[in-house]
Motif scaffolding. Structure first.
Motif, PDB file in Angstrom:
ATOM      1  N   LEU A   7       0.826  -1.213   0.000  1.00 46.07           N
ATOM      2  CA  LEU A   7       0.000   0.000   0.000  1.00 46.07           C
ATOM      3  C   LEU A   7       0.858   1.260   0.000  1.00 46.07           C
ATOM      4  O   LEU A   7       0.588   2.210  -0.741  1.00 46.07           O
ATOM      5  CB  LEU A   7      -0.922  -0.002   1.218  1.00 46.07           C
ATOM      6  CG  LEU A   7      -2.050  -1.045   1.227  1.00 46.07           C
ATOM      7  CD1 LEU A   7      -2.808  -0.994   2.548  1.00 46.07           C
ATOM      8  CD2 LEU A   7      -3.004  -0.846   0.056  1.00 46.07           C
ATOM      9  N   VAL A   8       1.896   1.270   0.823  1.00 50.87           N
ATOM     10  CA  VAL A   8       2.775   2.447   0.888  1.00 50.87           C
ATOM     11  C   VAL A   8       3.453   2.697  -0.461  1.00 50.87           C
ATOM     12  O   VAL A   8       3.620   3.834  -0.892  1.00 50.87           O
ATOM     13  CB  VAL A   8       3.819   2.267   2.009  1.00 50.87           C
ATOM     14  CG1 VAL A   8       4.883   3.354   1.934  1.00 50.87           C
ATOM     15  CG2 VAL A   8       3.138   2.294   3.373  1.00 50.87           C
ATOM     16  N   ALA A   9       3.793   1.597  -1.157  1.00 56.66           N
ATOM     17  CA  ALA A   9       4.489   1.732  -2.435  1.00 56.66           C
ATOM     18  C   ALA A   9       3.558   2.085  -3.592  1.00 56.66           C
ATOM     19  O   ALA A   9       3.971   2.759  -4.545  1.00 56.66           O
ATOM     20  CB  ALA A   9       5.231   0.434  -2.766  1.00 56.66           C
ATOM     21  N   HIS A  10       2.286   1.651  -3.523  1.00 52.65           N
ATOM     22  CA  HIS A  10       1.414   1.781  -4.687  1.00 52.65           C
ATOM     23  C   HIS A  10       0.212   2.702  -4.491  1.00 52.65           C
ATOM     24  O   HIS A  10      -0.449   3.069  -5.457  1.00 52.65           O
ATOM     25  CB  HIS A  10       0.898   0.399  -5.107  1.00 52.65           C
ATOM     26  CG  HIS A  10       1.962  -0.512  -5.629  1.00 52.65           C
ATOM     27  ND1 HIS A  10       2.740  -1.302  -4.799  1.00 52.65           N
ATOM     28  CD2 HIS A  10       2.410  -0.749  -6.884  1.00 52.65           C
ATOM     29  CE1 HIS A  10       3.607  -1.992  -5.529  1.00 52.65           C
ATOM     30  NE2 HIS A  10       3.428  -1.668  -6.795  1.00 52.65           N
ATOM     31  N   VAL A  11      -0.103   3.055  -3.253  1.00 53.96           N
ATOM     32  CA  VAL A  11      -1.242   3.934  -2.995  1.00 53.96           C
ATOM     33  C   VAL A  11      -0.700   5.150  -2.236  1.00 53.96           C
ATOM     34  O   VAL A  11      -0.401   5.071  -1.038  1.00 53.96           O
ATOM     35  CB  VAL A  11      -2.344   3.229  -2.177  1.00 53.96           C
ATOM     36  CG1 VAL A  11      -3.537   4.173  -2.001  1.00 53.96           C
ATOM     37  CG2 VAL A  11      -2.770   1.938  -2.858  1.00 53.96           C
TER      38      VAL A  11
ATOM     39  N   ARG B  34      -1.753   5.974   3.915  1.00 54.43           N
ATOM     40  CA  ARG B  34      -1.688   6.212   5.365  1.00 54.43           C
ATOM     41  C   ARG B  34      -2.898   6.997   5.843  1.00 54.43           C
ATOM     42  O   ARG B  34      -3.457   6.713   6.908  1.00 54.43           O
ATOM     43  CB  ARG B  34      -0.392   6.940   5.717  1.00 54.43           C
ATOM     44  CG  ARG B  34       0.855   6.068   5.610  1.00 54.43           C
ATOM     45  CD  ARG B  34       2.086   6.797   6.139  1.00 54.43           C
ATOM     46  NE  ARG B  34       3.246   5.907   6.232  1.00 54.43           N
ATOM     47  CZ  ARG B  34       4.112   5.712   5.256  1.00 54.43           C
ATOM     48  NH1 ARG B  34       3.960   6.364   4.095  1.00 54.43           N
ATOM     49  NH2 ARG B  34       5.137   4.885   5.422  1.00 54.43           N
ATOM     50  N   ASP B  35      -3.304   7.992   5.086  1.00 59.96           N
ATOM     51  CA  ASP B  35      -4.446   8.813   5.490  1.00 59.96           C
ATOM     52  C   ASP B  35      -5.776   8.107   5.223  1.00 59.96           C
ATOM     53  O   ASP B  35      -6.706   8.204   6.040  1.00 59.96           O
ATOM     54  CB  ASP B  35      -4.415  10.152   4.745  1.00 59.96           C
ATOM     55  CG  ASP B  35      -3.260  11.026   5.179  1.00 59.96           C
ATOM     56  OD1 ASP B  35      -2.847  10.915   6.351  1.00 59.96           O
ATOM     57  OD2 ASP B  35      -2.759  11.808   4.352  1.00 59.96           O
ATOM     58  N   ARG B  36      -5.863   7.402   4.097  1.00 56.70           N
ATOM     59  CA  ARG B  36      -7.117   6.721   3.771  1.00 56.70           C
ATOM     60  C   ARG B  36      -7.364   5.544   4.699  1.00 56.70           C
ATOM     61  O   ARG B  36      -8.500   5.253   5.070  1.00 56.70           O
ATOM     62  CB  ARG B  36      -7.101   6.252   2.312  1.00 56.70           C
ATOM     63  CG  ARG B  36      -7.163   7.399   1.308  1.00 56.70           C
ATOM     64  CD  ARG B  36      -6.951   6.896  -0.106  1.00 56.70           C
ATOM     65  NE  ARG B  36      -8.012   6.001  -0.534  1.00 56.70           N
ATOM     66  CZ  ARG B  36      -8.003   5.346  -1.695  1.00 56.70           C
ATOM     67  NH1 ARG B  36      -6.978   5.485  -2.528  1.00 56.70           N
ATOM     68  NH2 ARG B  36      -9.007   4.568  -2.037  1.00 56.70           N
ATOM     69  N   GLY B  37      -6.295   4.852   5.057  1.00 54.14           N
ATOM     70  CA  GLY B  37      -6.405   3.777   6.017  1.00 54.14           C
ATOM     71  C   GLY B  37      -6.928   2.470   5.431  1.00 54.14           C
ATOM     72  O   GLY B  37      -7.144   2.335   4.226  1.00 54.14           O
ATOM     73  N   VAL B  38      -7.147   1.513   6.326  1.00 58.28           N
ATOM     74  CA  VAL B  38      -7.614   0.170   5.973  1.00 58.28           C
ATOM     75  C   VAL B  38      -8.779  -0.190   6.883  1.00 58.28           C
ATOM     76  O   VAL B  38      -8.706  -0.016   8.104  1.00 58.28           O
ATOM     77  CB  VAL B  38      -6.479  -0.867   6.135  1.00 58.28           C
ATOM     78  CG1 VAL B  38      -7.001  -2.280   5.881  1.00 58.28           C
ATOM     79  CG2 VAL B  38      -5.318  -0.545   5.194  1.00 58.28           C
ATOM     80  N   ALA B  39      -9.879  -0.673   6.303  1.00 55.07           N
ATOM     81  CA  ALA B  39     -11.024  -1.149   7.087  1.00 55.07           C
ATOM     82  C   ALA B  39     -10.797  -2.608   7.471  1.00 55.07           C
ATOM     83  O   ALA B  39     -10.304  -3.401   6.657  1.00 55.07           O
ATOM     84  CB  ALA B  39     -12.312  -1.005   6.286  1.00 55.07           C
TER      85      ALA B  39
END
Length: 578
Positions: A77-81, A85-90
């Motif tokens: 996620l850090v590499a591709h989105v 960090r702000d959007r987060g994960v549900a």
């Protein structure tokens, strides 16, 4: 020393090892076969996530294998989105052993990356995780569940930012990140109080439920006035010790289905699933208590959901007055017909129905009758979700999606199979047919009389552990090297090899491309609208083989199905024992 023994020794000597896991390891110390199976490989992370037995070891579900998977996902996620960090994960979890613990462990590892976690504060169905991803606009979602597997299992499913299960391209990149993790025992993670203090851990309350229920009301095909009327439909519902209880009852209530009896012995969440052999509505024994209660209350329809509420089973009275559990193919055909019948006056020009390659051809016949095109996908609802996402750019309109294994989707506000949606629509459909003086069983036979008697079945061979996986691979290899030319008295017309991505016309050298992702599946297209499909399960240690036939009568269809099954069982038995 064998590699697995090195890994075992590393775990055994790790001073900070979780005490409960250490105790289990100590009990296994004299059982080399059990230890080898627990450590000989890493728990497989497939195209949707991972699933396995609980316990210590790299080939088991535990806090360390969960942390490793989350670490890999976080790297991805850090590499591709960019704004992950702000959007987060549900994150959601079901009623299984360790589910809530694994959900919190997930948040701890995400927190070490500075990625926000939105975790449900109580257990919830899988479709609510899909909805939460879309509602909160998170970068991804994680569902802790092993669906309908036995109690000793748990799992970890990953969702993309569209709310669908990750598809192969995404999965392969995440798997690559997971494989780069060198030591699952020392993965950085924060503590729960640190996460809450830094506002990285956010608990999801009732807001998501309310928003979901608002959307759920919109899938109804009843006129507004009818929705507001009390329905004289007698319903029995069992959540099979899982997560669907509250949402199904609220969904029915808002359409004024108030005559609902719940199987109380199966209403409470129970990780042991103590009243059933398997908490799977595909297994008819799971309906035993519902049938008993239905007989007492003279219920019109029985509905049952699996523990994470992504699969629905339905039983209706047959011509003799006994309750018959509909197959996934039968219920899907009924739902499709109901939806299209009530959409015919405003059907979009590019209306689409989506099904998998092992789902009945009856749905295609029904859809074609309404001018709706059918799209086939590989097995797995992630592919149906992927197609719906594509429709946003192609101008096509999603009408319905289903698979034979009791998975259905009506409204695309979730992007995974949704037993809550399906339960409400099934009851609405039963109410509609009751007003016509028919049961769902009667309605099904009307479809057969109109389109042909399409019958299907599935068999499987369970082969556990390392040796079992090797046998399954050998069976598929033999099937490819020695293709069948005739089964059950029917000639093979085409062979579709989805791993090679080609369709071969038997009797010629003609080959056609299959425009679907590569997967370890072989399908035989036979005469008389019949077919057989073989595939290793992606979530269980099984090889599955599916059958589909069409007859001009129920008797003809049943005989063809029996002939196919008999011959294919002989083939599998011969190949297995070679």
């Amino acid at each position: 020393m064998s590699h697995w023994k090195h890994v075992y020794e590393k775990w055994r000597s790790f001073e900070q090892l979780d005490p409960a896991l250490k105790q289990e390891l100590d009990k296994m110390a004299d059982n080399e076969k059990e230890l080898e199976d627990a450590f000989y490989t890493d728990l497989s992370f497939g195209t949707g996530g991972m699933r396995g037995e609980l316990g210590p070891g790299t080939n088991r579900m535990n806090i360390y294998t969960v942390r490793k998977a989350v670490n890999g996902l976080a790297d991805y996620l850090v590499a591709h989105v960019g704004d992950a960090r702000d959007r987060g994960v549900a994150v959601a979890y079901d009623s299984r052993f360790k589910s809530q613990e694994f959900a919190i462990e997930t948040a701890k590892v995400l927190g070490a990356y500075g990625i926000k976690a939105y975790v449900f504060d109580t257990l919830h169905p899988t479709p609510l995780l899909s909805f939460a991803v879309r509602y909160l606009k998170t970068a991804a979602g994680i569902m802790i569940t092993a669906s309908h597997n036995p109690p000793e299992y748990n799992g970890f499913k990953v969702y993309n930012d569209d709310g669908g299960q990750i598809v192969p391209d995404e999965a392969h990149q995440i798997i690559g990140c997971i494989q780069e993790v060198e030591d699952e025992l020392t993965i950085p993670h924060l503590q729960k109080d640190e996460l809450e203090a830094q506002d990285i851990l956010n608990w999801i309350g009732k807001e998501i439920d309310r928003a979901y229920l608002d959307k759920l009301a919109e899938i109804s095909k009843l006129a507004t006035g009818e929705q507001q009327q009390d329905k004289d439909l007698q319903i029995v519902f069992t959540p099979l010790h899982g997560t669907a209880h509250d949402l199904v009852l609220r969904g029915l209530s808002q359409l004024n289905f108030h005559h609902v009896d719940v199987v109380e012995e199966q209403a409470a969440a129970d990780p042991e699933f103590s009243t059933v052999k398997s908490p799977n509505p595909e297994e008819h024994q799971a309906f035993t208590m519902a049938i008993e209660l239905g007989s007492q209350t003279n219920a019109d329809v029985l509905i049952g959901t699996d523990p994470d509420a992504d699969r629905l089973g339905v039983a209706a009275k047959d011509s003799s007055g006994h309750y018959t559990v509909l197959t996934g193919n039968q219920l899907g055909a009924l739902m499709l017909d109901y939806i299209l019948t009530h959409s015919v006056s405003n059907l979009p020009t590019k209306a689409r129905m989506i099904k998998t390659i092992v789902t009945s051809e009856l749905g295609r016949k029904i859809a074609a009758d309404y001018g709706v095109e059918t799209i086939d996908t590989l097995t797995g609802f992630k592919y149906i979700g992927e197609k719906i996402r594509e429709f946003e750019s192609t101008g096509e309109t999603f009408m319905f999606g289903y698979e034979e294994s009791y998975g259905y989707l009506i409204g695309d506000f979730t992007r995974d199979k949704d037993a809550v949606q399906a339960a409400v629509l099934a009851c609405e459909m039963a109410y509609y047919w009751k007003r016509q003086g028919k049961t769902l069983f009667d309605a099904l036979h009307s479809l057969y009389e109109t389109y042909g008697y399409y019958l299907e079945d599935m068999s499987s061979l369970t082969l556990k552990g390392k040796e079992g996986a090797e046998k399954i691979a050998a069976i598929m290899e033999t099937i490819r090297k020695e293709p069948l030319t005739e089964v059950g008295g029917l000639d093979v017309e085409y062979v579709e090899d989805y791993l090679a991505g080609e369709r071969t016309v038997i009797g010629t050298k003609l080959k056609e491309s299959i425009e679907l992702p590569k997967e370890n599946v072989v399908k035989y297209i036979l005469g008389n609208d019949s077919w057989i499909c073989l595939r290793p399960s992606g979530t269980e240690p099984k090889i599955k083989y599916y059958f589909g036939v069409c007859g001009s009568s129920a008797q003809e269809g049943q005989q063809r199905l029996a002939d196919l099954k008999r011959d294919m069982e002989d083939v599998i038995s011969r190949v297995h024992n070679v």
